[in-house]
Scaffold this active site. Sequence first.
Site, PDB file in Angstrom:
ATOM      1  CE  LYS A   1      -3.360  -2.533   2.625  1.00 54.86           C
ATOM      2  NZ  LYS A   1      -5.096  -2.389   3.576  1.00 54.86           N
TER       3      LYS A   1
ATOM      4  CE1 TYR B   1      -8.610  -3.653   0.975  1.00 53.47           C
ATOM      5  CE2 TYR B   1      -7.848  -1.820  -0.255  1.00 53.47           C
ATOM      6  CZ  TYR B   1      -8.076  -2.705   0.831  1.00 53.47           C
ATOM      7  OH  TYR B   1      -6.706  -2.633   0.751  1.00 53.47           O
TER       8      TYR B   1
ATOM      9  CG  PHE C   1     -12.934   0.821   7.118  1.00 57.37           C
ATOM     10  CD1 PHE C   1     -12.309   0.240   6.052  1.00 57.37           C
ATOM     11  CD2 PHE C   1     -13.694  -0.238   8.508  1.00 57.37           C
ATOM     12  CE1 PHE C   1     -12.621  -1.313   5.757  1.00 57.37           C
ATOM     13  CE2 PHE C   1     -13.844  -1.604   7.689  1.00 57.37           C
ATOM     14  CZ  PHE C   1     -13.144  -1.896   6.315  1.00 57.37           C
TER      15      PHE C   1
ATOM     16  NE  ARG D   1      -5.618 -12.921   4.762  1.00 58.60           N
ATOM     17  CZ  ARG D   1      -6.196 -11.847   4.632  1.00 58.60           C
ATOM     18  NH1 ARG D   1      -6.504 -10.406   4.240  1.00 58.60           N
ATOM     19  NH2 ARG D   1      -7.433 -11.150   6.224  1.00 58.60           N
TER      20      ARG D   1
ATOM     21  CB  THR E   1      -6.714  -7.015   9.945  1.00 63.06           C
ATOM     22  OG1 THR E   1      -7.363  -7.706   8.646  1.00 63.06           O
ATOM     23  CG2 THR E   1      -6.897  -5.182   9.152  1.00 63.06           C
TER      24      THR E   1
ATOM     25  NE  ARG F   1      -1.355  -6.107   7.235  1.00 61.31           N
ATOM     26  CZ  ARG F   1      -3.043  -6.978   6.399  1.00 61.31           C
ATOM     27  NH1 ARG F   1      -3.514  -7.382   7.409  1.00 61.31           N
ATOM     28  NH2 ARG F   1      -3.567  -6.552   5.663  1.00 61.31           N
TER      29      ARG F   1
ATOM     30  CG  ASN G   1      -3.116  -2.976   7.128  1.00 62.20           C
ATOM     31  OD1 ASN G   1      -3.241  -2.725   5.960  1.00 62.20           O
ATOM     32  ND2 ASN G   1      -4.188  -3.523   7.768  1.00 62.20           N
TER      33      ASN G   1
ATOM     34  CG  HIS H   1      -4.834  -6.658  -0.569  1.00 60.30           C
ATOM     35  ND1 HIS H   1      -5.837  -6.835  -0.015  1.00 60.30           N
ATOM     36  CD2 HIS H   1      -4.641  -6.742  -1.061  1.00 60.30           C
ATOM     37  CE1 HIS H   1      -6.722  -7.073  -0.330  1.00 60.30           C
ATOM     38  NE2 HIS H   1      -6.277  -7.647  -1.120  1.00 60.30           N
TER      39      HIS H   1
ATOM     40  CD  GLU I   1      -7.923  -9.482  -3.684  1.00 62.21           C
ATOM     41  OE1 GLU I   1      -8.473  -9.331  -2.505  1.00 62.21           O
ATOM     42  OE2 GLU I   1      -7.092  -9.739  -3.159  1.00 62.21           O
TER      43      GLU I   1
HETATM   44  N1  UDP Z   1      -9.209  -1.130   7.152  1.00 57.21           N
HETATM   45  C1  UDP Z   1      -9.492  -0.017   8.137  1.00 57.21           C
HETATM   46  N2  UDP Z   1     -10.432  -0.262   9.345  1.00 57.21           N
HETATM   47  C2  UDP Z   1     -11.326  -1.462   9.951  1.00 57.21           C
HETATM   48  C3  UDP Z   1     -11.365  -2.208   9.252  1.00 57.21           C
HETATM   49  C4  UDP Z   1     -10.163  -2.060   8.124  1.00 57.21           C
HETATM   50  O1  UDP Z   1      -9.276   1.297   7.997  1.00 57.21           O
HETATM   51  O2  UDP Z   1     -12.106  -1.343  11.032  1.00 57.21           O
HETATM   52  C5  UDP Z   1      -8.516  -1.337   6.395  1.00 57.21           C
HETATM   53  C6  UDP Z   1      -7.077  -1.735   6.701  1.00 57.21           C
HETATM   54  O3  UDP Z   1      -6.048  -0.900   5.665  1.00 57.21           O
HETATM   55  C7  UDP Z   1      -7.403  -2.985   6.040  1.00 57.21           C
HETATM   56  C8  UDP Z   1      -8.454  -2.790   4.792  1.00 57.21           C
HETATM   57  O4  UDP Z   1      -8.995  -1.726   5.250  1.00 57.21           O
HETATM   58  O5  UDP Z   1      -6.598  -4.061   5.512  1.00 57.21           O
HETATM   59  C9  UDP Z   1      -9.288  -3.918   4.742  1.00 57.21           C
HETATM   60  O6  UDP Z   1      -9.796  -4.662   5.648  1.00 57.21           O
HETATM   61  P1  UDP Z   1     -10.091  -6.326   5.553  1.00 57.21           P
HETATM   62  O7  UDP Z   1     -10.791  -6.875   6.912  1.00 57.21           O
HETATM   63  O8  UDP Z   1      -9.891  -6.827   4.648  1.00 57.21           O
HETATM   64  O9  UDP Z   1      -8.493  -6.706   6.572  1.00 57.21           O
HETATM   65  P2  UDP Z   1      -6.944  -7.437   5.810  1.00 57.21           P
HETATM   66  O10 UDP Z   1      -7.670  -8.667   4.225  1.00 57.21           O
HETATM   67  O11 UDP Z   1      -6.627  -6.080   4.453  1.00 57.21           O
HETATM   68  O12 UDP Z   1      -6.544  -8.319   6.888  1.00 57.21           O
HETATM   69 MG    MG Z   2      -9.259  -8.421   3.437  1.00 55.96          MG
END
Ligand code: UDP
Ligand code: MG
Length: 151
Positions: A11, A51, A59, A87, A93, A104, A114, A117, A128
Site C-alpha cells: 500500500k 475493496y 472506513f 496471509r 489486520t 504488520r 497496515n 494487502h 483480484e
Molecule cells: N480497515 C480499516 N479500518 C477497519 C478495518 C479495516 O482501515 O476497521 C482497512 C485496513 O487497511 C484493512 C483493509 O481495510 O487492511 C481491508 O480490511 P480487511 O478486513 O479485509 O483486512 P485485511 O484483509 O487487509 O487484513
Molecule cells: Mg481483506
Amino acid sequence: MDVERTFLAIKPDGVQRGLVGEILARFERKGFKLVALKQLIPSKELAEQHYGVHKERPFFEGLVHFITSGPVVAMVWEGEGVIASARKIIGSTKPLEADPGTIRGDLAINIGRNVIHGSDGPETAAFEIGLWFSSSELIDWRPSDYAWRVE
Ligand code: UDP
Ligand code: MG
C-alpha cells in the site's frame, strides 16, 4: 497442497516508507515465485472494485482515498498454499495484534496504515488477480532451482 496464485499489494504507506525491498524479500526468501509485479497509482474505480466487499463499512471512503493517494506495488505470487501462507506472513489486520515476525507485526502500528494487502481465499485471489493484471502481464517461468524446491 495445490499450487496457487495470490494477489499482494504494498500500500502507499509501505512504498512511501521505503519498505518495498524489505517486503519483497520476505516472499522471495520463503520460496514463493514472483509471477507479476508493477507499480501504479490506482484509480478510484479500481480501488472501489478491489475493496467492494467493504463498501458499506464506515472506513470504506477513507480506505479508497488512502489507497489511491500514491503508488501501490501490485504483485502476483505463486506456490503451494501461497494464499494462506501469505496471509500468515502478512499478519493480523490490526498491526498491534499482529505477531512479531509478521510484516504488520514488525512494520506497522495503525490499522489504516497496515502496509500490505493479501487475498484472503481462492475466490478473492482469482478476482483480484484479474482486476489488477491482464493475462499477458502474468509471466510463466520456471526458477532455475525448481528441482531443489519440489523434491
Ligand atoms: N480497515 C480499516 N479500518 C477497519 C478495518 C479495516 O482501515 O476497521 C482497512 C485496513 O487497511 C484493512 C483493509 O481495510 O487492511 C481491508 O480490511 P480487511 O478486513 O479485509 O483486512 P485485511 O484483509 O487487509 O487484513
Ligand atoms: Mg481483506
